[in-house]
Design a protein around this motif. Structure first.
Motif, mmCIF file in Angstrom:
data_model
loop_
_atom_site.group_PDB
_atom_site.id
_atom_site.type_symbol
_atom_site.label_atom_id
_atom_site.label_comp_id
_atom_site.label_asym_id
_atom_site.label_seq_id
_atom_site.Cartn_x
_atom_site.Cartn_y
_atom_site.Cartn_z
ATOM 1 N N ASP A 258 0.855 -1.184 0.000
ATOM 2 C CA ASP A 258 0.000 0.000 0.000
ATOM 3 C C ASP A 258 0.896 1.241 0.000
ATOM 4 O O ASP A 258 2.126 1.144 0.059
ATOM 5 C CB ASP A 258 -0.984 -0.015 1.174
ATOM 6 N N HIS A 259 0.267 2.407 -0.065
ATOM 7 C CA HIS A 259 1.047 3.642 -0.203
ATOM 8 C C HIS A 259 1.903 3.949 1.021
ATOM 9 O O HIS A 259 3.003 4.490 0.888
ATOM 10 C CB HIS A 259 0.116 4.813 -0.530
ATOM 11 N N GLN A 260 1.428 3.586 2.194
ATOM 12 C CA GLN A 260 2.242 3.806 3.390
ATOM 13 C C GLN A 260 3.520 2.976 3.310
ATOM 14 O O GLN A 260 4.621 3.469 3.573
ATOM 15 C CB GLN A 260 1.452 3.447 4.651
ATOM 16 N N GLU A 261 3.372 1.713 2.920
ATOM 17 C CA GLU A 261 4.543 0.834 2.813
ATOM 18 C C GLU A 261 5.484 1.310 1.708
ATOM 19 O O GLU A 261 6.705 1.304 1.879
ATOM 20 C CB GLU A 261 4.087 -0.601 2.544
ATOM 21 N N ILE A 262 4.917 1.720 0.576
ATOM 22 C CA ILE A 262 5.740 2.209 -0.536
ATOM 23 C C ILE A 262 6.507 3.454 -0.107
ATOM 24 O O ILE A 262 7.693 3.603 -0.424
ATOM 25 C CB ILE A 262 4.876 2.481 -1.782
ATOM 26 N N SER A 263 5.838 4.335 0.632
ATOM 27 C CA SER A 263 6.517 5.561 1.076
ATOM 28 C C SER A 263 7.703 5.228 1.976
ATOM 29 O O SER A 263 8.744 5.871 1.889
ATOM 30 C CB SER A 263 5.536 6.500 1.775
ATOM 31 N N GLU A 264 7.552 4.208 2.822
ATOM 32 C CA GLU A 264 8.651 3.800 3.691
ATOM 33 C C GLU A 264 9.778 3.142 2.896
ATOM 34 O O GLU A 264 10.954 3.427 3.116
ATOM 35 C CB GLU A 264 8.145 2.825 4.759
ATOM 36 N N ILE A 265 9.415 2.279 1.957
ATOM 37 C CA ILE A 265 10.415 1.561 1.170
ATOM 38 C C ILE A 265 11.232 2.518 0.299
ATOM 39 O O ILE A 265 12.455 2.429 0.232
ATOM 40 C CB ILE A 265 9.738 0.486 0.288
ATOM 41 N N LEU A 266 10.543 3.442 -0.382
ATOM 42 C CA LEU A 266 11.224 4.341 -1.323
ATOM 43 C C LEU A 266 11.653 5.658 -0.687
ATOM 44 O O LEU A 266 12.252 6.497 -1.361
ATOM 45 C CB LEU A 266 10.311 4.620 -2.518
ATOM 46 N N ASP A 267 11.309 5.837 0.595
ATOM 47 C CA ASP A 267 11.645 7.068 1.311
ATOM 48 C C ASP A 267 11.051 8.290 0.612
ATOM 49 O O ASP A 267 11.739 9.275 0.338
ATOM 50 C CB ASP A 267 13.164 7.211 1.464
ATOM 51 N N ILE A 268 9.757 8.177 0.291
ATOM 52 C CA ILE A 268 9.004 9.287 -0.284
ATOM 53 C C ILE A 268 7.730 9.440 0.550
ATOM 54 O O ILE A 268 7.406 8.567 1.356
ATOM 55 C CB ILE A 268 8.638 9.038 -1.771
ATOM 56 N N SER A 269 7.016 10.517 0.348
ATOM 57 C CA SER A 269 5.766 10.701 1.093
ATOM 58 C C SER A 269 4.672 9.830 0.490
ATOM 59 O O SER A 269 4.771 9.385 -0.658
ATOM 60 C CB SER A 269 5.339 12.173 1.055
ATOM 61 N N GLU A 270 3.627 9.596 1.274
ATOM 62 C CA GLU A 270 2.489 8.836 0.756
ATOM 63 C C GLU A 270 1.841 9.580 -0.401
ATOM 64 O O GLU A 270 1.386 8.964 -1.367
ATOM 65 C CB GLU A 270 1.459 8.584 1.864
ATOM 66 N N VAL A 271 1.807 10.899 -0.334
ATOM 67 C CA VAL A 271 1.247 11.704 -1.420
ATOM 68 C C VAL A 271 2.060 11.490 -2.695
ATOM 69 O O VAL A 271 1.501 11.314 -3.781
ATOM 70 C CB VAL A 271 1.205 13.203 -1.023
ATOM 71 N N ALA A 272 3.381 11.476 -2.553
ATOM 72 C CA ALA A 272 4.243 11.237 -3.720
ATOM 73 C C ALA A 272 3.998 9.840 -4.285
ATOM 74 O O ALA A 272 3.969 9.649 -5.502
ATOM 75 C CB ALA A 272 5.715 11.409 -3.347
ATOM 76 N N SER A 273 3.807 8.865 -3.410
ATOM 77 C CA SER A 273 3.522 7.504 -3.860
ATOM 78 C C SER A 273 2.230 7.475 -4.666
ATOM 79 O O SER A 273 2.171 6.898 -5.750
ATOM 80 C CB SER A 273 3.430 6.555 -2.659
ATOM 81 N N ARG A 274 1.189 8.099 -4.127
ATOM 82 C CA ARG A 274 -0.099 8.134 -4.831
ATOM 83 C C ARG A 274 0.020 8.860 -6.166
ATOM 84 O O ARG A 274 -0.511 8.414 -7.184
ATOM 85 C CB ARG A 274 -1.160 8.819 -3.969
ATOM 86 N N THR A 275 0.727 9.974 -6.157
ATOM 87 C CA THR A 275 0.898 10.761 -7.380
ATOM 88 C C THR A 275 1.676 9.979 -8.425
ATOM 89 O O THR A 275 1.283 9.917 -9.596
ATOM 90 C CB THR A 275 1.620 12.090 -7.056
ATOM 91 N N GLN A 276 2.780 9.368 -8.012
ATOM 92 C CA GLN A 276 3.594 8.614 -8.963
ATOM 93 C C GLN A 276 2.839 7.396 -9.493
ATOM 94 O O GLN A 276 2.955 7.054 -10.663
ATOM 95 C CB GLN A 276 4.920 8.197 -8.315
ATOM 96 N N LEU A 277 2.048 6.749 -8.630
ATOM 97 C CA LEU A 277 1.245 5.624 -9.098
ATOM 98 C C LEU A 277 0.214 6.101 -10.110
ATOM 99 O O LEU A 277 0.048 5.495 -11.173
ATOM 100 C CB LEU A 277 0.546 4.917 -7.936
ATOM 101 N N SER A 278 -0.463 7.182 -9.794
ATOM 102 C CA SER A 278 -1.482 7.708 -10.693
ATOM 103 C C SER A 278 -0.875 8.079 -12.042
ATOM 104 O O SER A 278 -1.393 7.696 -13.100
ATOM 105 C CB SER A 278 -2.142 8.932 -10.053
ATOM 106 N N ARG A 279 0.225 8.796 -12.015
ATOM 107 C CA ARG A 279 0.892 9.195 -13.259
ATOM 108 C C ARG A 279 1.450 7.985 -13.995
ATOM 109 O O ARG A 279 1.398 7.913 -15.221
ATOM 110 C CB ARG A 279 1.998 10.201 -12.966
ATOM 111 N N GLY A 280 1.986 7.045 -13.230
ATOM 112 C CA GLY A 280 2.520 5.827 -13.849
ATOM 113 C C GLY A 280 1.430 5.021 -14.526
ATOM 114 O O GLY A 280 1.620 4.484 -15.618
ATOM 115 N N LYS A 281 0.267 4.918 -13.878
ATOM 116 C CA LYS A 281 -0.850 4.176 -14.477
ATOM 117 C C LYS A 281 -1.344 4.864 -15.754
ATOM 118 O O LYS A 281 -1.659 4.199 -16.731
ATOM 119 C CB LYS A 281 -1.991 4.018 -13.474
#
Length: 183
Positions: A144-167
């Motif tokens: 989930d975005h919380q886990e991704i933010s921890e793994i990649l050292d980015i914010s949850e907002v950045a995770s959501r944004t990058q996922l949205s743009r990536g999709k």
């Protein structure tokens, strides 16, 4: 021997228990590492490093999640660290369990039935690197975005944004493929 017993013995540095735990999880963790890394030897190295880290940090394991899930996170982090260090691209995926199929229809994340798994693999590899990581961790690894933010050292907002743009980029790549304008 129960899983809890093996882990407790591993915490006491019992080599036989460590080998047993290693044998139980090494193949699965290799598959996880191989999803990220191009080279089989690199994947093996990452798995070895992950197990070394897991055994040295086993005292931090609190059984809030399964041992396999805890170890998988270490393998994913080690794989990403390896990629960052070498600045390699993500590999073609051999086994993919995309959440795409399970996503709700109102998510506007639908692909044509004519799109093959290989098409998706190729398209993910064509994404910019920052989107590849998030898309792969979310769609394939199931984080989930919380886990991704921890793994990649980015914010949850950045995770959501990058996922949205990536999709969006992934869908465009797949639409181009469907329309025959991509080779």
């Amino acid at each position: 021997m129960f899983q809890v017993d093996i882990i407790e013995q591993c915490k006491q540095n019992n080599r036989k228990a460590q080998l047993q735990l290693y044998n139980q999880y090494c193949d699965g963790m290799y598959i996880v590492a191989k999803r990220f890394l191009k080279d089989a030897a690199d994947a093996e190295d990452v798995v070895q490093e992950a197990f070394i880290k897991a055994f040295t940090k086993l005292h931090q394991y609190k059984a809030e999640v399964t041992f396999g899930a805890w170890l998988k996170r270490i393998v994913v982090n080690k794989s990403i660290d390896f990629l960052k260090a070498r600045k390699q691209q993500l590999v073609e995926l051999e086994e993919v369990h995309l959440k795409v199929v399970d996503m709700p229809k109102d998510d506007k994340w639908l692909v044509e039935d004519t799109i093959t798994l290989d098409d998706v693999k190729v398209a993910i590899n064509e994404l910019p690197e920052k989107y590849q990581y998030v898309v792969m961790l979310y769609l394939i690894e199931g984080y989930d975005h919380q886990e991704i933010s921890e793994i990649l050292d980015i914010s949850e907002v950045a995770s959501r944004t990058q996922l949205s743009r990536g999709k969006v980029k992934l869908q465009k790549l797949l639409t181009l493929k469907k329309n025959g304008t991509r080779s």
